[in-house]
Design a protein around this motif. Structure first.
Motif, PDB file in Angstrom:
ATOM      1  N   LYS A  99       0.806  -1.634  -0.247  1.00 18.46           N
ATOM      2  CA  LYS A  99       0.128   0.104   0.062  1.00 18.46           C
ATOM      3  C   LYS A  99       0.157   1.356  -0.007  1.00 18.46           C
ATOM      4  O   LYS A  99       1.530   1.142   0.542  1.00 18.46           O
ATOM      5  N   HIS A 100       0.095   2.602  -0.557  1.00 16.88           N
ATOM      6  CA  HIS A 100       0.678   3.501  -0.739  1.00 16.88           C
ATOM      7  C   HIS A 100       0.666   3.962   1.195  1.00 16.88           C
ATOM      8  O   HIS A 100      -0.210   4.028   1.822  1.00 16.88           O
ATOM      9  N   GLU A 101       1.338   5.301   1.410  1.00 17.02           N
ATOM     10  CA  GLU A 101       1.300   5.798   2.456  1.00 17.02           C
ATOM     11  C   GLU A 101      -0.070   6.138   2.992  1.00 17.02           C
ATOM     12  O   GLU A 101      -0.318   6.532   3.985  1.00 17.02           O
ATOM     13  N   ASP A 102      -0.747   6.981   2.327  1.00 18.60           N
ATOM     14  CA  ASP A 102      -2.332   7.263   2.634  1.00 18.60           C
ATOM     15  C   ASP A 102      -3.457   5.597   2.669  1.00 18.60           C
ATOM     16  O   ASP A 102      -4.504   6.013   2.847  1.00 18.60           O
ATOM     17  N   GLY A 103      -2.444   4.329   2.283  1.00 20.34           N
ATOM     18  CA  GLY A 103      -3.216   3.479   2.380  1.00 20.34           C
ATOM     19  C   GLY A 103      -3.700   2.892   1.577  1.00 20.34           C
ATOM     20  O   GLY A 103      -4.688   1.623   1.726  1.00 20.34           O
ATOM     21  N   THR A 104      -4.309   3.591   0.502  1.00 23.26           N
ATOM     22  CA  THR A 104      -4.255   2.395  -0.810  1.00 23.26           C
ATOM     23  C   THR A 104      -3.379   1.462  -1.673  1.00 23.26           C
ATOM     24  O   THR A 104      -2.072   1.530  -1.202  1.00 23.26           O
TER      25      THR A 104
END
Length: 171
Positions: A99-104
């Motif tokens: 996941k990316h840092e934003d949770g996506t």
């Protein structure tokens, strides 16, 4: 048992989990250790059209084209329609996709894809999926697992339908 699952890879583990969720008492048998299967070798990722700029229809066209129009259309339809639900199910079981840092979820292009829809767990996607399925199956009441016991013959009922199996205990 109510359901006998022969094979301890990703498909067998998923079948056992879904049968147990439907209320069946399940016996999963495998010729090696539970999880020693081709699923473990999948490194690249798993495709699902679950982003706004993608759709199962676009995914369908990519798969049909990538298969040189020799795919079975009904199977491709099932694959692309169910893929987002399968991703959500795997995540609900604890599968740790990248996941990316934003949770996506991280997505990338896969071979022959027109959209970024390949989801991964670093470069061990298959191992992570198998770990998740195996751990979940082992923790569920109603699922028994018998390792090192290949099926050597199917037992048929009087209508020719599979009703059981003869297993060979390698231990």
């Amino acid at each position: 048992c109510d359901v006998l699952v022969i094979g301890g890879g990703g498909a067998g583990a998923s079948a056992a989990l879904l049968a147990q969720e439907a209320g069946a008492k399940v016996l999963l048998v495998t010729k090696l250790r539970f999880g020693d299967a081709n699923t473990m070798m999948a490194q690249g990722g798993i495709q699902a059209a679950d982003r706004e700029e993608d759709s199962p229809a676009i995914h369908y066209l990519d798969v049909i084209g990538g298969g040189h129009f020799e795919n079975v259309p009904e199977l491709v339809r099932t694959l692309v329609v169910e893929a987002p639900r399968v991703m959500a199910w795997l995540e609900s079981l604890g599968c740790m996709f990248s996941k990316h840092e934003d949770g996506t979820l991280v997505t990338m292009h896969g071979g022959g894809t027109s959209r970024k829809r390949m989801h991964c767990a670093a470069d061990i996607t298959g191992a992570e999926i198998m770990r998740t399925l195996r751990d979940e199956a082992r923790s569920r009441p109603g699922i028994s697992i018998l390792e090192f016991s290949p099926a050597v013959d199917l037992i048929l009922d009087d209508k020719g339908r599979a009703a059981g199996a003869v297993l060979y205990n390698l231990e």
